[in-house]
Design an enzyme around this catalytic site. Sequence first.
Site, PDB file in Angstrom:
ATOM      1  CE  LYS A 248      -0.802  68.633  36.707  1.00 58.77           C
ATOM      2  NZ  LYS A 248       0.099  69.702  37.174  1.00 58.77           N
ATOM      3  CG  ASP A 253      -2.308  70.274  42.786  1.00 59.25           C
ATOM      4  OD1 ASP A 253      -2.284  69.487  43.754  1.00 59.25           O
ATOM      5  OD2 ASP A 253      -1.290  70.787  42.286  1.00 59.25           O
ATOM      6  CE  LYS A 260      -1.119  73.335  44.283  1.00 58.07           C
ATOM      7  NZ  LYS A 260       0.217  73.578  43.733  1.00 58.07           N
ATOM      8  CG  ASP A 271      -2.669  71.240  38.172  1.00 61.87           C
ATOM      9  OD1 ASP A 271      -1.931  71.735  37.311  1.00 61.87           O
ATOM     10  OD2 ASP A 271      -2.247  70.517  39.094  1.00 61.87           O
ATOM     11  CG  ASP A 330       1.935  71.092  45.181  1.00 58.44           C
ATOM     12  OD1 ASP A 330       0.916  70.776  44.523  1.00 58.44           O
ATOM     13  OD2 ASP A 330       2.321  72.270  45.296  1.00 58.44           O
ATOM     14  CD  GLU A 332      -0.301  67.445  41.312  1.00 57.32           C
ATOM     15  OE1 GLU A 332      -0.705  68.069  40.316  1.00 57.32           O
ATOM     16  OE2 GLU A 332       0.433  67.965  42.177  1.00 57.32           O
ATOM     17  NE  ARG A 334       7.091  66.609  38.861  1.00 56.55           N
ATOM     18  CZ  ARG A 334       7.924  67.586  39.185  1.00 56.55           C
ATOM     19  NH1 ARG A 334       9.181  67.322  39.459  1.00 56.55           N
ATOM     20  NH2 ARG A 334       7.513  68.840  39.231  1.00 56.55           N
TER      21      ARG A 334
END
Length: 489
Positions: A248, A253, A260, A271, A330, A332, A334
């Site tokens: 990933k 993010d 957030k 991230d 949020d 994202e 996956r």
Amino acid sequence: MKCQLTPLTQCPADAHLILWKAHANAWPQTLRPLLDEMALSSESQTTTFGLSSKCLQLTLLSAAEIERHEVLRQLTEYLNSVLPGPLSHPVAVDISGFDLANRVVFARLRTFLVAVMNRFYQLPQLGYRAQQAQSHGQLLLLVAEHNTQSSELAAQTQAVAQGMLLSRKLADTPANDCRPHDVAQQAESWASEHAQTHCEILDEHAIREQGLGCLDATGKGSDNPPRLVTLRWQGGAENAPYYAFVGKGITFDTGGMWLKEGEGMRTMKYDMCGAAVVFGLMEIVKTLQLPLNVVAVMALAENMPGVNAMLPGDVVKSHAGHSVEIINTDAEGRLVLADALSYASTRFNPAALIDVATLTGAVVKALGYDISGLMSNDSPLSHQLQQAADLTQDRIWSLPLDESFDSQVKSHIADLTNTPPNNAAIAVSAAQFLSKFCHQSPWAHLDVSGTALSRGKFTQASGRPALLLTQFLLDICKGKTNEKDSTGM
């Protein structure tokens, strides 16, 4: 960074010398009175006094039963406190008293030595300060004589530390200098410098053309478009199976339209630790010249709330052909992993498919900051990873995963949804979603949200679980060697 073997009698005078209470035969004669006094304590001891110019600093470790996990943890924590990074002088560790033919002792000592080498790097070395901290990055392994095991230990220690350094620097780099195309360019440059390595990059246009709708949706809100990067190491025969690792790579993010809070965004440049780790793993594989075919796929995107950003309720078509309802922008990670897993599975038909991701805060609530979550559709693969984790003490814990969690990923309008309808089993629900994109490949998901970072006086990337994944591949190599030996080939 460099790790090399050195005779016991040739410890440099500017080194931090590390000895073991139980291995008194290796103590320098000139330091024996001091060491005898230090050994009276039941705790590990460090001093800079009375060293007779033999070394710059001296540490006597209280226990040498490094195969015991509690001893290994205690000694590693102690060294972290007495080796402030970045180190400005060499470190010399006596390894002459260890039975390196013992597989557990070898692996645990390597874990200890990799932890020492990781002290050579800290954030000031990234180049953002006017006064740059320097480090010699030299680890000397003091031996009575060179042998196959000690040479192998030095080589593996250096390779793993080198790969972790690549990962950590990449993850620690501020997001303004580490956008999807920056990572892609670094990967392309890396591959161009090494034989048997190949790099392929899909830009935003190719991502759309090849049907990676989830990755496209995640990255289209940013002015820095997404990339899918594939790094390959051809160490085995052309028709030999691939071992695939997917990372990933959300380079920053914000949460997208599901924005957030400010505090929640503070560490979001990290991230992309999963992508950084699988990139670093390729460096390890290349350095060790592993006789395997290995591929790393990095799904890179910035999740931004731009004018073109995905919206809650959007439905997109994934690479696997499933339609996905995006409830929470949020969630994202996956999404990008779904397309990357499908791409890796269909293109390489791997013998094992493993993804690494800072995916859920829920796994941190369940397992804390020292244990990664493991979820898998394949018991043998899960067992292999658990064995590698036990050996290296790069710890993982298996969580359940089966069709009973399907209700957590069903959508009323599409085939799947990226978030569950309730607040239950968040980490497992994310893995259940990912399992739908593996095309029956033996697959394991490592949620490293708790372990990807080192948390002390400040936050930085840890490089985990590179050691675990390296051991996993070494075990496969060993199995193949044993197969050849048993057949006489």
